[in-house]
Design a protein around this motif. Structure first.
Motif, mmCIF file in Angstrom:
data_model
loop_
_atom_site.group_PDB
_atom_site.id
_atom_site.type_symbol
_atom_site.label_atom_id
_atom_site.label_comp_id
_atom_site.label_asym_id
_atom_site.label_seq_id
_atom_site.Cartn_x
_atom_site.Cartn_y
_atom_site.Cartn_z
ATOM 1 N N LEU A 73 0.820 -1.214 0.000
ATOM 2 C CA LEU A 73 0.000 0.000 0.000
ATOM 3 C C LEU A 73 0.852 1.260 0.000
ATOM 4 C CD1 LEU A 73 -2.841 -1.028 2.489
ATOM 5 C CD2 LEU A 73 -3.075 -0.632 0.036
ATOM 6 N N VAL A 74 2.025 1.213 0.662
ATOM 7 C CA VAL A 74 2.854 2.417 0.760
ATOM 8 C C VAL A 74 3.956 2.463 -0.286
ATOM 9 C CG1 VAL A 74 2.364 2.714 3.210
ATOM 10 C CG2 VAL A 74 4.340 1.369 2.532
ATOM 11 N N THR A 75 4.332 1.310 -0.849
ATOM 12 C CA THR A 75 5.414 1.306 -1.833
ATOM 13 C C THR A 75 4.920 1.053 -3.253
ATOM 14 O OG1 THR A 75 5.872 -1.080 -1.646
ATOM 15 C CG2 THR A 75 6.986 0.409 -0.077
ATOM 16 N N GLY A 76 3.773 0.379 -3.368
ATOM 17 C CA GLY A 76 3.258 0.040 -4.686
ATOM 18 C C GLY A 76 3.858 -1.212 -5.284
ATOM 19 N N PHE A 77 4.693 -1.921 -4.499
ATOM 20 C CA PHE A 77 5.357 -3.120 -5.016
ATOM 21 C C PHE A 77 4.962 -4.329 -4.171
ATOM 22 C CE2 PHE A 77 8.120 0.389 -6.269
ATOM 23 C CZ PHE A 77 8.251 0.134 -7.625
ATOM 24 N N PRO A 78 4.318 -5.354 -4.784
ATOM 25 C CA PRO A 78 3.923 -6.543 -4.018
ATOM 26 C C PRO A 78 5.091 -7.493 -3.828
ATOM 27 C CG PRO A 78 3.278 -6.808 -6.309
ATOM 28 C CD PRO A 78 3.891 -5.429 -6.200
ATOM 29 N N SER A 79 5.064 -8.219 -2.729
ATOM 30 C CA SER A 79 6.028 -9.305 -2.529
ATOM 31 C C SER A 79 5.618 -10.479 -3.405
ATOM 32 C CB SER A 79 6.032 -9.730 -1.060
ATOM 33 O OG SER A 79 4.764 -10.298 -0.715
ATOM 34 N N ALA A 80 6.506 -11.460 -3.528
ATOM 35 C CA ALA A 80 6.184 -12.644 -4.330
ATOM 36 C C ALA A 80 4.978 -13.377 -3.757
ATOM 37 C CB ALA A 80 7.394 -13.572 -4.396
ATOM 38 N N ALA A 81 4.909 -13.455 -2.415
ATOM 39 C CA ALA A 81 3.789 -14.155 -1.781
ATOM 40 C C ALA A 81 2.471 -13.427 -2.026
ATOM 41 C CB ALA A 81 4.041 -14.289 -0.277
ATOM 42 N N LEU A 82 2.492 -12.104 -1.940
ATOM 43 C CA LEU A 82 1.272 -11.333 -2.161
ATOM 44 C C LEU A 82 0.856 -11.396 -3.626
ATOM 45 C CD1 LEU A 82 -0.931 -9.466 -1.185
ATOM 46 C CD2 LEU A 82 0.654 -7.539 -1.425
ATOM 47 N N GLU A 83 1.811 -11.345 -4.521
ATOM 48 C CA GLU A 83 1.505 -11.441 -5.944
ATOM 49 C C GLU A 83 0.863 -12.784 -6.268
ATOM 50 O OE1 GLU A 83 3.657 -10.049 -10.065
ATOM 51 O OE2 GLU A 83 4.906 -10.846 -8.457
ATOM 52 N N GLU A 84 1.364 -13.859 -5.641
ATOM 53 C CA GLU A 84 0.764 -15.181 -5.849
ATOM 54 C C GLU A 84 -0.664 -15.220 -5.325
ATOM 55 O OE1 GLU A 84 1.347 -19.888 -4.600
ATOM 56 O OE2 GLU A 84 2.778 -18.385 -3.906
ATOM 57 N N ALA A 85 -0.898 -14.582 -4.169
ATOM 58 C CA ALA A 85 -2.244 -14.564 -3.595
ATOM 59 C C ALA A 85 -3.222 -13.831 -4.504
ATOM 60 C CB ALA A 85 -2.214 -13.914 -2.215
ATOM 61 N N VAL A 86 -2.803 -12.696 -5.044
ATOM 62 C CA VAL A 86 -3.669 -11.928 -5.942
ATOM 63 C C VAL A 86 -3.958 -12.734 -7.203
ATOM 64 C CG1 VAL A 86 -3.811 -9.878 -7.402
ATOM 65 C CG2 VAL A 86 -2.962 -9.684 -5.053
ATOM 66 N N GLU A 87 -2.945 -13.397 -7.754
ATOM 67 C CA GLU A 87 -3.141 -14.208 -8.949
ATOM 68 C C GLU A 87 -4.065 -15.390 -8.670
ATOM 69 O OE1 GLU A 87 0.771 -15.268 -10.194
ATOM 70 O OE2 GLU A 87 1.199 -13.294 -11.079
ATOM 71 N N THR A 88 -3.975 -15.939 -7.453
ATOM 72 C CA THR A 88 -4.870 -17.028 -7.073
ATOM 73 C C THR A 88 -6.322 -16.572 -7.115
ATOM 74 O OG1 THR A 88 -3.222 -18.137 -5.680
ATOM 75 C CG2 THR A 88 -5.539 -18.549 -5.162
ATOM 76 N N VAL A 89 -6.582 -15.380 -6.592
ATOM 77 C CA VAL A 89 -7.949 -14.852 -6.540
ATOM 78 C C VAL A 89 -8.445 -14.461 -7.928
ATOM 79 C CG1 VAL A 89 -9.370 -12.940 -5.684
ATOM 80 C CG2 VAL A 89 -7.781 -14.113 -4.139
ATOM 81 N N THR A 90 -7.630 -13.726 -8.677
ATOM 82 C CA THR A 90 -8.086 -13.237 -9.983
ATOM 83 C C THR A 90 -8.164 -14.351 -11.020
ATOM 84 O OG1 THR A 90 -5.809 -12.610 -10.575
ATOM 85 C CG2 THR A 90 -7.200 -10.922 -9.560
ATOM 86 N N GLY A 91 -7.391 -15.428 -10.836
ATOM 87 C CA GLY A 91 -7.400 -16.516 -11.807
ATOM 88 C C GLY A 91 -8.367 -17.628 -11.496
ATOM 89 N N ALA A 92 -9.108 -17.503 -10.399
ATOM 90 C CA ALA A 92 -10.024 -18.564 -9.985
ATOM 91 C C ALA A 92 -11.318 -18.523 -10.793
ATOM 92 C CB ALA A 92 -10.338 -18.439 -8.499
ATOM 93 N N ASP A 93 -11.982 -19.665 -10.852
ATOM 94 C CA ASP A 93 -13.305 -19.742 -11.482
ATOM 95 C C ASP A 93 -14.394 -19.238 -10.545
ATOM 96 O OD1 ASP A 93 -12.554 -21.094 -14.007
ATOM 97 O OD2 ASP A 93 -11.964 -22.712 -12.655
ATOM 98 N N GLY A 94 -14.130 -19.276 -9.248
ATOM 99 C CA GLY A 94 -15.077 -18.805 -8.253
ATOM 100 C C GLY A 94 -14.332 -18.417 -6.990
ATOM 101 N N LEU A 95 -14.952 -17.570 -6.180
ATOM 102 C CA LEU A 95 -14.296 -17.036 -4.988
ATOM 103 C C LEU A 95 -15.217 -17.113 -3.783
ATOM 104 C CD1 LEU A 95 -12.062 -15.339 -3.515
ATOM 105 C CD2 LEU A 95 -13.196 -13.300 -4.444
#
Length: 222
Positions: A73-95
């Motif tokens: 939120l303060v740097t604008g750069f996600p960690s690898a773990a956070l990036e994986e979490a976001v990709e998990t959510v956005t790439g899912a068929d359902g949430l």
């Protein structure tokens, strides 16, 4: 694999597995929020499996990503773990998204995570919204906070939102709300139906591309 995103294999099947993402914003270990998330995921997987779908469940524990979310939120750069979490959510068929309720709304951690997701990334995605709290007085947070949040993100929220107060665990419910297991089963069925319907729908036909020269020739007078 990092601890924030946990893979739960499904049953074997013929098609690509249905990807079901589960976001839990519980803060304690164990937590009623994670317990509700697991029950919703298992009920949804059961409904999909009954229709012949193999299901891959990935659980995103926001508690494990709290520092990463704040840094992003303060740097604008996600960690690898956070990036994986976001990709998990956005790439899912359902949430399935579950948050504890604080001060009559979703938790700050829950909101901060979804603030990091592009507002078009969940377009058309089936979502089951759920929450936990100490008292049933907070149940309307599902309607005045969670449902508008996912509407803004252009997701499709199932009609039944599930709220679990302390007395719901093992309680008998009432004529209006039913028992917690009944609500879980109904919401899971709605989510499974939406996911199954989207997977079974035929892909839209691609429009024929007319070369520019042909379009230009058509505009010339005879």
């Amino acid at each position: 694999m990092n601890t924030a995103v946990r893979h739960i294999p499904g049953q074997p099947g013929a098609l690509r597995p249905v990807r079901l993402a589960v976001v839990s914003a519980g803060l304690s270990v164990p937590s009623s929020t994670r317990l509700l998330a697991d029950r919703l995921a298992e009920a949804t997987r059961g409904r999909l499996a009954a229709d012949g779908h193999e299901v891959e469940v990935r659980v995103v524990e926001l508690r494990d990503l709290a520092g990463d979310i704040a840094n992003n939120l303060v740097t604008g750069f996600p960690s690898a773990a956070l990036e994986e979490a976001v990709e998990t959510v956005t790439g899912a068929d359902g949430l399935i998204a579950v948050t504890p309720v604080f001060s009559a709304s979703y938790s700050g951690l829950f909101k901060s995570f979804f603030d990091l997701i592009d507002n078009t990334a969940l377009t058309g995605k089936p979502v089951l919204a759920a929450a936990t709290g100490g008292t049933a007085r907070h149940s309307l947070a599902l309607e005045h906070a969670l449902r508008p949040l996912f509407a803004y993100l252009r997701a499709i929220v199932v009609p039944t939102a599930v709220y679990a107060a302390s007395e719901d665990w093992g309680g008998t419910g009432d004529a209006l709300t039913d028992t917690l297991p009944t609500r879980i089963d109904r919401a899971a069925g709605e989510l499974a139906e939406l996911i199954g319907g989207r997977r079974g729908a035929p892909a839209p036909e691609a429009e024929a591309v007319v070369p520019f020269e042909r379009q230009l020739a058509a505009l010339r007078p005879e």
